[in-house]
Design a protein around this motif. Sequence first.
Motif, short mmCIF file in Angstrom:
data_model
loop_
_atom_site.label_atom_id
_atom_site.label_comp_id
_atom_site.label_asym_id
_atom_site.label_seq_id
_atom_site.Cartn_x
_atom_site.Cartn_y
_atom_site.Cartn_z
N ASN A 106 -1.34 8.86 -2.52
CA ASN A 106 -0.54 8.13 -3.50
C ASN A 106 0.56 7.36 -2.78
O ASN A 106 1.40 7.96 -2.14
CB ASN A 106 0.03 9.11 -4.51
N ILE A 107 0.55 6.04 -2.93
CA ILE A 107 1.54 5.19 -2.28
C ILE A 107 2.20 4.30 -3.33
O ILE A 107 1.51 3.68 -4.14
CB ILE A 107 0.91 4.30 -1.20
N GLU A 108 3.51 4.25 -3.32
CA GLU A 108 4.26 3.30 -4.14
C GLU A 108 4.82 2.25 -3.20
O GLU A 108 5.33 2.57 -2.13
CB GLU A 108 5.40 3.98 -4.87
N LEU A 137 9.18 -4.67 2.66
CA LEU A 137 8.63 -3.64 1.79
C LEU A 137 9.21 -2.27 2.09
O LEU A 137 9.53 -1.96 3.24
CB LEU A 137 7.11 -3.54 1.97
N ILE A 138 9.32 -1.47 1.05
CA ILE A 138 9.61 -0.05 1.18
C ILE A 138 8.41 0.67 0.61
O ILE A 138 7.93 0.32 -0.47
CB ILE A 138 10.88 0.36 0.40
N ILE A 139 7.90 1.65 1.33
CA ILE A 139 6.78 2.43 0.80
C ILE A 139 7.22 3.87 0.59
O ILE A 139 7.98 4.42 1.38
CB ILE A 139 5.53 2.36 1.71
N ASP A 156 1.45 10.47 5.74
CA ASP A 156 2.12 10.03 6.96
C ASP A 156 2.61 8.60 6.78
O ASP A 156 1.89 7.64 7.03
CB ASP A 156 1.15 10.14 8.15
N GLY A 157 3.85 8.46 6.36
CA GLY A 157 4.42 7.16 6.05
C GLY A 157 4.47 6.21 7.24
O GLY A 157 4.22 5.02 7.10
N GLN A 158 4.79 6.74 8.41
CA GLN A 158 4.88 5.88 9.60
C GLN A 158 3.51 5.29 9.93
O GLN A 158 3.40 4.12 10.29
CB GLN A 158 5.44 6.66 10.78
N LYS A 159 2.47 6.08 9.81
CA LYS A 159 1.11 5.60 10.09
C LYS A 159 0.72 4.53 9.08
O LYS A 159 0.16 3.49 9.45
CB LYS A 159 0.13 6.77 10.04
N ILE A 160 1.00 4.75 7.82
CA ILE A 160 0.67 3.78 6.78
C ILE A 160 1.46 2.49 6.99
O ILE A 160 0.92 1.39 6.86
CB ILE A 160 0.92 4.38 5.39
N ALA A 161 2.74 2.61 7.33
CA ALA A 161 3.56 1.43 7.59
C ALA A 161 2.98 0.60 8.74
O ALA A 161 2.90 -0.63 8.65
CB ALA A 161 5.00 1.84 7.91
N ILE A 190 -3.40 -11.97 8.06
CA ILE A 190 -2.75 -12.93 7.19
C ILE A 190 -1.71 -13.76 7.96
O ILE A 190 -1.23 -14.76 7.48
CB ILE A 190 -2.11 -12.21 5.97
N GLU A 191 -1.37 -13.32 9.16
CA GLU A 191 -0.38 -13.98 10.01
C GLU A 191 0.95 -14.13 9.28
O GLU A 191 1.59 -15.17 9.30
CB GLU A 191 -0.90 -15.33 10.50
N GLU A 192 1.34 -13.08 8.63
CA GLU A 192 2.59 -13.03 7.86
C GLU A 192 3.53 -12.04 8.53
O GLU A 192 3.14 -10.95 8.90
CB GLU A 192 2.29 -12.58 6.43
N SER A 193 4.79 -12.44 8.67
CA SER A 193 5.79 -11.53 9.22
C SER A 193 6.19 -10.53 8.13
O SER A 193 6.48 -10.92 7.00
CB SER A 193 7.01 -12.33 9.67
N ILE A 194 6.20 -9.26 8.49
CA ILE A 194 6.45 -8.23 7.49
C ILE A 194 7.27 -7.09 8.08
O ILE A 194 7.10 -6.73 9.25
CB ILE A 194 5.10 -7.70 6.91
N ASN A 195 8.16 -6.56 7.28
CA ASN A 195 8.93 -5.37 7.64
C ASN A 195 8.58 -4.28 6.63
O ASN A 195 8.63 -4.52 5.42
CB ASN A 195 10.44 -5.63 7.56
N VAL A 196 8.21 -3.12 7.13
CA VAL A 196 7.86 -2.01 6.25
C VAL A 196 8.76 -0.83 6.57
O VAL A 196 8.81 -0.38 7.72
CB VAL A 196 6.38 -1.60 6.40
N ILE A 197 9.47 -0.36 5.57
CA ILE A 197 10.37 0.79 5.70
C ILE A 197 9.76 1.94 4.91
O ILE A 197 9.32 1.76 3.77
CB ILE A 197 11.77 0.46 5.15
N VAL A 198 9.76 3.10 5.50
CA VAL A 198 9.29 4.30 4.80
C VAL A 198 10.47 4.91 4.06
O VAL A 198 11.53 5.15 4.65
CB VAL A 198 8.68 5.31 5.79
N TYR A 199 10.30 5.13 2.78
CA TYR A 199 11.37 5.67 1.95
C TYR A 199 11.81 7.04 2.44
O TYR A 199 10.99 7.89 2.78
CB TYR A 199 10.90 5.79 0.49
#
Length: 76
Positions: free
Chosen positions: A1-3, A22-24, A29-34, A45-54
């Motif tokens: 389950n991921i939000e 994004l915050i997930i 394992d949040g770090q792996k998913i990020a 997609i060649e898009e710059s993205i930042n993912v933070i684990v809640y």
Amino acid sequence: NIEIFLFGSRLNDNLKGGDLDLIIKTNKDGQKIALEIQTKFLYEIEESINVIVYDEKNDFIKELMKNAKRITIEEL
């Protein structure tokens, strides 16, 4: 389950460009998913993205969540 939550400049329709922030929230394992999300966006997609684990103990993340918008994976 991921939000997934969007935050930052992409929430403002008047601003153009910028990276995707994004915050997930997950019970896995949040770090792996990020890392998987970042890799997909960078290479496919060649898009710059930042993912933070809640982290409920992190005040900075709690502050970001105040203005974040929950989205689905399809909306990315």
